[in-house]
Design a protein around this motif. Structure first.
Motif, PDB file in Angstrom:
ATOM      1  N   ASN A 267     -13.197   7.753  21.704  1.00  0.00           N
ATOM      2  CA  ASN A 267     -13.207   9.146  22.126  1.00  0.00           C
ATOM      3  C   ASN A 267     -13.836   9.963  21.003  1.00  0.00           C
ATOM      4  N   ARG A 268     -14.319  11.155  21.324  1.00  0.00           N
ATOM      5  CA  ARG A 268     -14.974  12.017  20.337  1.00  0.00           C
ATOM      6  C   ARG A 268     -16.057  11.238  19.574  1.00  0.00           C
ATOM      7  N   GLN A 269     -16.893  10.545  20.345  1.00  0.00           N
ATOM      8  CA  GLN A 269     -17.935   9.714  19.740  1.00  0.00           C
ATOM      9  C   GLN A 269     -18.997  10.595  19.080  1.00  0.00           C
ATOM     10  N   GLY A 270     -19.324  10.264  17.862  1.00  0.00           N
ATOM     11  CA  GLY A 270     -20.325  11.039  17.138  1.00  0.00           C
ATOM     12  C   GLY A 270     -21.740  10.633  17.517  1.00  0.00           C
ATOM     13  N   PHE A 271     -22.684  11.525  17.201  1.00  0.00           N
ATOM     14  CA  PHE A 271     -24.107  11.261  17.459  1.00  0.00           C
ATOM     15  C   PHE A 271     -24.774  10.908  16.131  1.00  0.00           C
TER      16      PHE A 271
END
Lengths: 528, 383
Positions: A267-271
């Motif tokens: 979840n809240r995967q970064g770019f």
């Protein structure tokens, strides 16, 4: 067929090489068509001989490039038959239609009116000529629309059903094929990218002319038109690129995971803005997991979750999640995405059911056909997985997909800054147009635009491997019955021929640009 | 509309595209004459006369392929994937054409004009002969088999399989080659007629084209008559569907001759077409100065080729007979797209007359006046 894997590799290589060459020329055609159209429209409205000279100069370069696009394009169309003959039968009922429509609606438009563009100056009225120029550009864009509809269908097959009696897919809804969301975003993205490339090309040549102190007004006028077209292009490219990324997240999650180098989702995967992948890290199917896949990485937290789902808390699956299966949420309803291993088993059951159907059909066993048909329909989403022998085969080349995607993103960002700079040079500090290092940067930017454009295609096409049609047909089941040696030979011949032609095109273009006669009369021409 | 009617309709569209393509091969025929031109101006006139039409013949070939793909995908799959080298050689020759016009006379052309003229010559000869060979397989068959169940064979999942020679056997078949050379000499005949119509103010070139027309037209007539004799005496096959639905292909002597007799409109098209071609040819050769021959010869060519496609595919005739597994032979019924796709494509085909109309209009606008040496000297864009 003793050399199946070699044949698949050569067939892939040949198609990739032809597509890469084709994509060098097509976006430039799309972009120059619009720029030349704008220039001729200004000439038509003002009747300025100077604008006529500008139009003719860029039209000449358009013509040289157009020929190469045509030469490489014909090969691509026929390679579906020569190198992917199984594919041509298996989905020809759907895929052939856009290609035929492209020919009937777009190719004839282009090929008819491009002749007026070049040979009609003294034979038709200025209004007819202007219309012909725009129609040629429209034809090229329409051609792009149909081929991208066909390509998008391979990435997200819609409007289709499997007919076990014929052992092929059949079209059930033409409009679902045409209005496929992937097609819409792809079309806008690719055409706008063409506008950017065409604009950067014109600006690059204009910068060279400014550096060489060739006719300044000619260069600035060209630069200005290109800046307008390119600025619109880059904004539309970015907007549609966002839409394309959402499509990829929705329909091709494995491709997205490879694009971002994500092995274990969260979840809240970064770019990842920039990163260096550890080549030792492999997917969990090889027994290697729970290792950081990056040697170095700059990440913006939660942005990928937001970009994919418009929710910063959303879960973005990684390669290992997709291989092992994971929980997902569809508008509040939780469900389990099956593992690739399960889908392989399911696909093989579908294959067995198709064999049963075939046997039942041969003896006229209607009941057996119905039973087998039900099994096939229930498992058709996994049909393509039945061709895979291990889950690892479902993973695309991660490094190539990751790096090409990030080259596209970084170079695309640079191009945005480039256009901002162009606006400043034109409307805020015109003397910046004479600063040598900016001129050199402007000249070099054309390479950035080309690499960016090609990197986008590499991402789209490598990232979808092993599928020719997502989830339905892997490359290994789509090939022709030819020897790998034959394909290796044609690959070599095409590569050699296209490279020699590319050298000729570059040489001719450089000659046209460097020739002083191109703009020497410009100053003497009337602007009225 | 029944599916069969749609299949018949689409075979008609394919036939029409094929016929128009053969007519437009006058561009290739003209290219095959370029190297024998006497002066630079003659070659310039010939190249520029053809150069305003090459896109059209090229596009017709592409649309012919695309339409075949959409309407009869099993043919596309079997022939293109099987006769690999035949189609690859055709493709190579057409890529030569696509760049040569634009590049040949440009400054900065690092390979020189002569090389691109040679490439045009190769496309002119090879393109015509090999397209003739490819069409010849509609009458004399190919060495392939189709087993749909192979799609589930993991080690070799290909449904259409061709002989290991992959098209070279078709090129070496004398009957296919006969049609190939007939097409080449037809294209050269048409090219001479086109030059006579499209180039003015060069009496020497006109006389030379008339001589070329006489020689090539005579060779074409002889080759065509031999081909027609071979075709009409050939044994073909008839598709027979049993009461249980089983399909078999039964050999039938003089099948194509019988098709002409049983389908009178094919015979009418053939006769009218041959008369029109001969009229255009003979009057152009013997009249003092008559330049309209290309229109009669062109219309005649379209009619003759239409009739050939019709006898190849209609009247329960398999249009691609398998010489290795008769049961794999392709007909317009067993190789077509589904009814839904054919219907969609049929709606699109409604636009074909509109396409033909704007092509004719543009052709008229640009070709109303023939090319002259003076125009070549004054124009700022020429090949």
């Amino acid at each position: 067929m003793e050399d199946l894997s070699s044949l698949i590799d050569w067939s892939r290589a040949q198609f990739a090489m032809t597509a890469i060459y084709h994509w060098l020329f097509v976006p430039l055609t799309l972009g120059l068509a619009v720029i030349v159209g704008v220039m001729e429209t200004i000439y038509y409205r003002t009747r300025s001989q100077r604008w006529l000279a500008i139009t003719k100069f860029w039209m000449t370069l358009f013509g040289i490039n157009f020929a190469m696009g045509v030469a490489t394009g014909i090969i691509l169309e026929f390679e579906f038959g020569t190198n992917w003959s199984n594919y041509s039968w298996f989905v020809g009922d759907i895929f052939g239609a856009p290609l035929a429509i492209e020919g009937i609606l777009a190719f004839f438009l282009e090929s008819t009116f491009v002749v007026v563009m070049f040979f009609g100056w003294r034979k038709v009225s200025p209004g007819f000529h202007l219309a012909s120029t725009w129609i040629t550009g429209f034809g090229a864009t329409l051609s792009a629309a149909w081929i991208l509809i066909a390509n998008a269908w391979m990435q997200n097959p819609t409007g289709v059903a499997f007919d076990p009696a014929q052992m092929r897919n059949v079209m059930t809804d033409f409009w679902a094929v045409v209005l496929n969301p992937v097609a819409i975003h792809k079309f806008i993205h690719a055409v706008a990218n063409g506008w950017v490339l065409g604009a950067v090309f014109v600006m690059s040549v204009s910068c060279w002319m400014l550096m060489k102190k060739r006719d300044r007004e000619f260069s600035v006028r060209s630069f200005k038109v290109a800046t307008w077209v390119g600025s619109i292009g880059i904004l539309v490219t970015m907007w549609s690129g966002d839409g394309s990324a959402v499509d990829v997240a929705k329909y091709q999650p494995m491709k997205l995971a490879a694009m971002e180098g994500i092995y274990d989702g969260q979840n809240r995967q970064g770019f990842t803005v920039i990163g260096l992948l550890d080549p030792e890290v492999k997917p969990c199917c090889t027994g290697n997991s729970d290792v950081d896949p990056f040697i170095f990485r700059i990440e913006v937290p939660a942005v990928l979750s937001y970009l994919c789902s418009r929710d910063i808390n959303a879960f973005v699956p990684g390669i290992n999640d997709l291989l092992s299966g994971h929980r997902a949420d569809n508008n509040g309803t939780e469900y389990r995405v099956p593992s690739v291993a399960d889908r392989i088993v399911s696909g093989k059951v579908a294959h067995d059911a198709l064999r049963d159907f075939d046997r039942a059909q041969a003896v006229g066993d209607t009941e057996g056909m119905t039973t087998a048909s039900q099994v096939i329909n229930a498992r058709y989403n996994d049909f393509g997985y039945g061709y895979l022998s291990s889950p690892c085969e479902a993973v695309p080349p991660v490094a190539l997909t990751f790096y090409s995607f990030h080259i596209m993103i970084i170079f695309g960002g640079y191009l945005l800054l480039f256009f901002v700079m162009a606006w400043l040079m034109l409307y805020w500090r015109p003397r910046l147009l004479d600063v040598k290092w900016l001129q050199i940067a402007g000249i070099a930017t054309v390479l950035v635009a080309w690499i960016c454009s090609e990197a986008g295609w590499v991402t789209a096409e490598v990232g979808r491997q092993p599928w020719l049609i997502e989830g339905v047909l892997p490359c290994q089941a789509a090939i022709s019955y030819v020897s790998s040696g034959s394909v290796a030979l044609t690959f070599t011949l095409f590569a050699l021929f296209f490279t020699l032609l590319l050298a000729a095109e570059v040489s001719i273009m450089v000659n046209v640009i460097r020739r002083k006669g191109a703009t020497s009369d410009y100053a003497r021409l009337s602007d009225k | 509309m029944l599916t069969y009617h749609l299949q018949v309709y689409w075979w008609f569209i394919i036939s029409l595209l094929g016929a128009i393509l053969v007519f437009l091969l006058f561009v290739q025929g003209g290219q095959s004459m370029l190297l024998s031109s006497r002066t630079a101006m003659q070659r310039t006139l010939m190249v520029n006369s053809l150069g305003r039409k090459w896109e059209l013949s090229f596009t017709t070939l592409v649309v012919f392929g695309g339409a075949f793909f959409a309407s009869f995908p099993l043919f596309y799959s079997t022939s293109f994937g099987g006769a690999y080298w035949l189609w690859m050689l055709i493709l190579f020759s057409f890529t030569f054409q696509a760049v040569s016009y634009e590049f040949r006379a440009r400054k900065g052309n690092i390979y020189g004009t002569r090389l691109f003229d040679t490439l045009l010559f190769i496309n002119g000869c090879v393109g015509c002969v090999l397209l003739g060979v490819a069409v010849g397989m509609f009458f004399f068959g190919g060495e392939f088999s189709v087993v749909r169940g192979n799609i589930l064979d993991a080690s070799s999942p290909v449904i259409s399989r061709w002989a290991s020679t992959h098209g070279f056997e078709a090129i070496c078949n004398w009957r296919n080659l006969l049609l190939g050379f007939t097409v080449l000499f037809l294209a050269r005949t048409q090219a001479a007629l086109f030059f006579m119509n499209n180039i003015a103010d060069d009496p020497f070139l006109y006389r030379r084209n008339r001589r070329t027309l006489f020689i090539n037209g005579s060779v074409f007539v002889v080759l065509f008559l031999i081909f027609l004799a071979v075709l009409l005496t050939a044994t073909g096959y008839t598709t027979v569907v049993s009461s249980t639905g089983a399909v078999t292909f039964v050999p039938e002597k003089y099948k194509f001759a019988m098709n002409y007799i049983e389908m009178w409109w094919c015979l009418a098209a053939l006769v009218v077409g041959v008369v029109a071609v001969l009229y255009g040819f003979l009057r152009s050769v013997f009249a003092a100065h008559w330049t309209k021959g290309i229109w009669f010869s062109g219309a005649g060519t379209i009619l003759v080729v239409l009739s050939l496609f019709w006898v190849a595919g209609y009247n329960d005739t398999p249009y691609l007979v398998s010489l290795t597994d008769l049961g794999s032979s392709l007909t317009i019924v067993n190789s077509s797209s589904t009814r839904y796709t054919l219907e969609v494509m049929s709606w699109v085909s409604v636009l074909v007359p509109f396409v033909a109309a704007y092509i004719a209009y543009v052709w008229y606008k640009l070709g109303a006046k023939p090319l002259t040496p003076r125009e070549m000297e004054s124009t700022d864009h020429k090949y």
